[in-house]
Design an enzyme around this catalytic site. Sequence first.
Site, PDB file in Angstrom:
ATOM      1  N   LYS A  62       0.832  -1.203   0.000  1.00 48.11           N
ATOM      2  CA  LYS A  62       0.000   0.000   0.000  1.00 48.11           C
ATOM      3  C   LYS A  62       0.871   1.259   0.000  1.00 48.11           C
ATOM      4  CE  LYS A  62      -2.344  -1.613   3.575  1.00 48.11           C
ATOM      5  NZ  LYS A  62      -1.993  -3.064   3.519  1.00 48.11           N
ATOM      6  N   THR A  63       1.879   1.265   0.860  1.00 50.38           N
ATOM      7  CA  THR A  63       2.792   2.409   0.902  1.00 50.38           C
ATOM      8  C   THR A  63       3.572   2.527  -0.399  1.00 50.38           C
ATOM      9  OG1 THR A  63       3.007   2.192   3.303  1.00 50.38           O
ATOM     10  CG2 THR A  63       4.698   3.477   2.160  1.00 50.38           C
ATOM     11  N   ASP A 107      -1.555   6.835   5.988  1.00 49.81           N
ATOM     12  CA  ASP A 107      -1.456   5.419   6.336  1.00 49.81           C
ATOM     13  C   ASP A 107      -2.380   5.122   7.516  1.00 49.81           C
ATOM     14  OD1 ASP A 107      -0.568   2.848   6.127  1.00 49.81           O
ATOM     15  OD2 ASP A 107       1.379   3.201   7.069  1.00 49.81           O
ATOM     16  N   THR A 156      -5.919  -1.484   6.334  1.00 51.78           N
ATOM     17  CA  THR A 156      -6.104  -2.936   6.391  1.00 51.78           C
ATOM     18  C   THR A 156      -7.537  -3.265   6.798  1.00 51.78           C
ATOM     19  OG1 THR A 156      -5.343  -2.911   8.701  1.00 51.78           O
ATOM     20  CG2 THR A 156      -3.693  -3.397   6.989  1.00 51.78           C
ATOM     21  N   ARG A 215       6.561  -7.683   1.782  1.00 50.18           N
ATOM     22  CA  ARG A 215       7.291  -7.286   2.989  1.00 50.18           C
ATOM     23  C   ARG A 215       7.972  -8.484   3.634  1.00 50.18           C
ATOM     24  NH1 ARG A 215       3.684  -4.413   7.213  1.00 50.18           N
ATOM     25  NH2 ARG A 215       3.780  -2.761   5.658  1.00 50.18           N
TER      26      ARG A 215
END
Length: 333
Positions: A62-63, A107, A156, A215
């Site tokens: 997402k980032t 975020d 999320t 990640r």
Amino acid sequence: MRNTLLNNHEEKVDSVLRPHAFKDFFGQNKEIENLKVYLNAAKKRKEALDHVLVYGPAGLGKTSIAYVIAGESGQKLTYVNGPTIESIADMASILSSVEPGEIVFIDEIHRIPKVVEEFLYSAMEDFKINLLISHDKDSQNMEINLPPFTVVGATTKVSNLSWPLRQRFGINIKLDFYKVEDLEQIIKRAAKVLGNKIDDESAHEIAIRGRGTPRIVNRILRRVRDFATNENKEKISIEITKQALERIGIDPIGLDELDLSYLKQLIFRFNGGPVGLETLASTFEEDPNTLEEVLEPYLIKIGFINRTPRGREITPKGKQYFTKYHQKKKDKI
């Protein structure tokens, strides 16, 4: 202090590995192809990109998508950590200095207070904010016009966003777990950025244990890289990779000690469930949010647990796998 330094180092490495252009972003093909169209159209019209909501399990990029949007549009990115925004004043101070076309990345947007969420409505829709200015006993409303800009919200827990806020996002990007072949490309790129060589077999081995999550494969790669460095090897081989994976406790489908502890408690302590999340988390002193947002999505994806109105339950598939693994590795669980 030592843990803080280690965490800062990991964050710096993550930043180095984060893609800033489409050519470096692998996976999520349909969503990325659509995003290319939206960005190209905005450029041709010389407009700010419509607001973007990116949602899905933790660690899926997402980032990274926010940084790719900024990189591809040539715009400044301002990072906002949702939980740190406590008041309208906090958000106003950010928006009042926004530049034309700027990307404001929020975020964990689901964690901003309701009053701040409502303050965002006019900022996102009309590019205006209204502030109440107090002078002694008097107060007045001040309307501030903002240049067109783009909010990229990441969450999320998309269901935790109010419907009015969700309606302000013209572009919705839902991220899902990655295919093994996409993770292999991510691993190879990361190894190159870190200055290492890695063979195809090793990249595949890490990818199949990476829980479909960039990640996680990047984190595993860094640990495998440590083992290679320790043995004075410039290239990461399959032998070193398997040795490292065994030593750090990641099983053939990507489960680690926390996953196995979770399954063990669910099977043996709670007889397979159902059991509430808070109760389950307390049995091994883990944050419920970590279980819900980081651990459980993958266990659900592979069919090992179910979330039900009465609580968490083990599935026959999950019980069968754990029982087999526990009998083989019972001294390590």
